[in-house]
Write a protein that holds these residues in place. Sequence first.
Motif, PDB file in Angstrom:
ATOM      1  N   VAL A 349       0.853  -1.124   0.052  1.00  0.00           N
ATOM      2  CA  VAL A 349      -0.038  -0.065   0.114  1.00  0.00           C
ATOM      3  C   VAL A 349       0.742   1.055  -0.121  1.00  0.00           C
ATOM      4  O   VAL A 349       1.759   1.247   0.649  1.00  0.00           O
ATOM      5  CB  VAL A 349      -1.039  -0.122   1.270  1.00  0.00           C
ATOM      6  N   TYR A 350       0.555   2.210  -0.731  1.00  0.00           N
ATOM      7  CA  TYR A 350       1.547   3.302  -0.843  1.00  0.00           C
ATOM      8  C   TYR A 350       1.137   4.448   0.116  1.00  0.00           C
ATOM      9  O   TYR A 350      -0.151   4.907   0.205  1.00  0.00           O
ATOM     10  CB  TYR A 350       1.463   4.174  -2.296  1.00  0.00           C
ATOM     11  N   CYS A 351       2.140   4.589   0.948  1.00  0.00           N
ATOM     12  CA  CYS A 351       1.667   5.982   1.991  1.00  0.00           C
ATOM     13  C   CYS A 351       2.325   7.059   1.668  1.00  0.00           C
ATOM     14  O   CYS A 351       3.599   7.395   1.403  1.00  0.00           O
ATOM     15  CB  CYS A 351       2.373   5.476   3.050  1.00  0.00           C
ATOM     16  N   ARG A 352       1.604   8.271   1.322  1.00  0.00           N
ATOM     17  CA  ARG A 352       2.212   9.583   0.979  1.00  0.00           C
ATOM     18  C   ARG A 352       1.872  10.579   2.102  1.00  0.00           C
ATOM     19  O   ARG A 352       2.288  11.649   1.844  1.00  0.00           O
ATOM     20  CB  ARG A 352       1.116  10.064  -0.215  1.00  0.00           C
ATOM     21  N   GLY A 353       1.614   9.995   3.428  1.00  0.00           N
ATOM     22  CA  GLY A 353       1.613  10.910   4.661  1.00  0.00           C
ATOM     23  C   GLY A 353       0.005  10.835   5.027  1.00  0.00           C
ATOM     24  O   GLY A 353       0.062  11.282   6.160  1.00  0.00           O
ATOM     25  N   CYS A 383       3.167   2.124   9.922  1.00  0.00           N
ATOM     26  CA  CYS A 383       2.562   3.033   8.883  1.00  0.00           C
ATOM     27  C   CYS A 383       0.892   3.086   9.178  1.00  0.00           C
ATOM     28  O   CYS A 383       0.519   2.041   9.127  1.00  0.00           O
ATOM     29  CB  CYS A 383       3.025   2.687   7.570  1.00  0.00           C
ATOM     30  N   ASP A 384       0.540   4.372   9.597  1.00  0.00           N
ATOM     31  CA  ASP A 384      -1.055   4.361   9.741  1.00  0.00           C
ATOM     32  C   ASP A 384      -1.716   4.146   8.293  1.00  0.00           C
ATOM     33  O   ASP A 384      -2.862   3.704   8.532  1.00  0.00           O
ATOM     34  CB  ASP A 384      -1.289   5.756  10.130  1.00  0.00           C
ATOM     35  N   CYS A 385      -1.206   4.573   7.192  1.00  0.00           N
ATOM     36  CA  CYS A 385      -2.036   4.789   6.123  1.00  0.00           C
ATOM     37  C   CYS A 385      -2.296   3.355   5.701  1.00  0.00           C
ATOM     38  O   CYS A 385      -3.169   3.124   4.935  1.00  0.00           O
ATOM     39  CB  CYS A 385      -1.290   5.735   5.039  1.00  0.00           C
TER      40      CYS A 385
END
Length: 640
Positions: A349-353, A383-385
Motif C-alpha cells: 500500500v502506498y503511503c504519502r503521509g 505506518c498508519d496509512c
Amino acid sequence: MRRSAGDTALSARKITRRSLFLGASQLAFMGVLGLRMRYMQVDQADEFRLLADENRIRIHLLPPARGMIYDRLGTAIAENEQTFRIVIRREDSADLDQSLAALERLIGLSAEDQARVRKELKEANPSAPVTIADRMDWDSFTLVAANGPALPGVTPDVGLSRNYPLKGDFAHVLGYVGPVSERDLAKLEDPDELLTIPKFQIGKTGVENKLEDVLRGQAGTLSVEQNAYGRIIRELGRKEGTQGAAVQLTVDHRLQNFTHAILAGESAAAVVIDVETGDVMAAASAPSFDPNLFVRGISYAAYDSLLNNDHRPLPAKTVQGAYPPGSTFKLVTAMAALSAGVIGAEDTVYCRGYTEVGGRRFHCWKRSGHGAVDLVGSLKYSCDCYYYELAQRAGIEAISDMGRKLGLGEAFDLPMSAVSSGLLPTKEWKLANRGTDWVVGDSLNASIGQGFVLTTPMQLATMAARVATGRMISPRLVRSIDGVEQPLLDGAPLDVDQNLLRQVRKGMYAVSNDPRGGTAYRSRIADDTMKIAGKTGTSQVRNAVVNNNNVPWEQRDHALFVAFAPYDNPRYAVSVVVEHGGGGSTVAAPIARDIMLFALHGGLPPLEAYPSDQRGAAQARFDALDLRDTLAATKPQSRA
C-alpha cells in the motif's frame, strides 16, 4: 360361698409376700435417693453453690484463621499476625459504665471509643463480641488482664489480623480485608454467623474478596462458665475452628517487585503471561498503596491523598484500566484483513503521509509518508496509512471479530475487582450507544487503535500470547487451592490461518530487531537466544496534534508496547501501558524489555543482554531500583 380355711391362709401368705416386696422396694429407693441427696448436698456442695449464684454457661464463636495466600514460589504474600485486644459482650456487661470507667483509668480509653462501644453493643447480637481496643501493646494488655475482676464482661483476647508483608507489591491483585459492614451483609441472603461479629474481617477487593468463601474458614466454639457479673469462672470446652483454605497464585513475587520498581514514578500498568499455561506471572499497577493501611483503619487524610492523586493509585489498572490501544491494535487489523483475503502479506500500500476519505484527511504519524509498504514494513514502521486502507477493505465487523479471537473485548474470569471487558465497537453498537450510523472514518480510527476501541493491559498481554503461540491462551491467576491444582484454561488452536500468524510475527520481529526503521530497535535484546518481538503504540487522549512536551501531563499521549520472547521459542508475553507517557517506542518499550529479561533470567539480567552502548545506563538504572534484599535479586555484574 364361704371360703375354706386353706384358701384364706394361702391368700394371707400372698398378701404378706407382696407387702414385704413392695416395702423392700420402697426402702431401697429411699436409700438410693438419700445417698444421691447426700452426694449432691455434701460432696458437690461447692459446685452447686456456684451454680446457684446465678452462674451461666455461654457458647462463644471462635473466629477461624484466614487462609494464607502464597505466590507461585511458596512465599507468603497474605498472612495472619497475632494481635492483642479486649472485647465485651452485651449479655455479659452487667455494669457497662463501671467497666468503661475502669478502662479509661487503666489504658486511657477515649470518650469517642466509649461512645463507639456503646453504639456497637446496642446494635450487635447479645452474644457477639464487640472490640473495645485492638492492636494493644503488651503492657496495656496485661494490665487489663490483671484487673479482670474489676471489669465485668471485659475479656482479654489474642486474635489474628491480616498482614501483607510485601505491602504495595500485590495491593491491586490481593486487594485487602476490612470489618464487615451492613452493606456487605445486605448482599447476602443467609449470612454466616461469623459475619455478625463486629469488626470481623472479610475481603473487600481483589482476590481477598473474590475468594472470600474459601479463605474465611469455619468458626469454632468456646464454652465458658460465667457468674452473674459476667466474669469467667472457667473454660468448659473448646472446639477450634477450621482455617480457611491456602491459596497459591501464579504470580512470582520477585518479578512483581521488579516490575513495580521499574514503573516507579509513572502512572502505568504491566502484565507478564506465561504463553504456555496462561499463568499471570506479574500484574503491576503503578503507583500502588499499602493495603495494611485499610486493614488497620486508614485515616481520612491518608485516604483522601490516595483518592485525589492524579496518578490514581487505587484502581487495578491491569484489568480496570481501559485504554485506546494505539498502534498495538494494528496486529488485529492486519490479521483481520489477511484472514478476509483482501490483502496478501507481500502486497503493498502506498503511503504519502495521509489518506483522504470523504473530503477529510487521515494523517500518518510520518507526515512525509513511508512510500510503498507491505505487511512487515507496515508493522516495522507502524505506518498508519497502510491500516487505513485495510480498514476500508475489511470493514469494522471483521476487525472486531478478529479482536475477540485474539482476546480483546472480553472480561476474563479472574479473581480481581471490576475486570473490564474493554470495547470492540461495531455498527450495531454505535447505533445503540451513540444514536448515529457508523461511518468510514470510524473504521479508519479503529484500525490504528483509536476512536471507540478500548483495551486493558491484561487483554493486550493475552493478545501477544495468542499471536506468539497461535493458541487460545487465557490468563490464569489461581494456581492451587489447598494444594489442589486448578485446571488450565482452554489452549486450543486459534481459528485463524497459522501461516498468516507467522507473517505477523515476522513483522513484530522487525519492529524490535531491524536497524532500518524498526520503531523499537533501541529496545532490542542483544542475546541471540532471547530475541524479543513486539509492537509499539502511542494513543492520543486529545484531538489536537500537539507535541507532548508542550501540554500538561494529563493531556499527553499514552505509551504502549506488547511483546513476546524468545522469538523462536516463546515463553512469555508482556504488555506495558504508561499513562501520558508519550511515545511507545521511547517510554514503554524499554520498560517492557527490562521486565521481559527479568522474567527470562529469573532475576536481574546480565548486562550482556543489552546492546553494548546501553549497558552503562542499564547498570545505573538497576542500581537506582528500590529492590528488597529478601527478593534475592542480585546486582548484575558485567563479564565483558
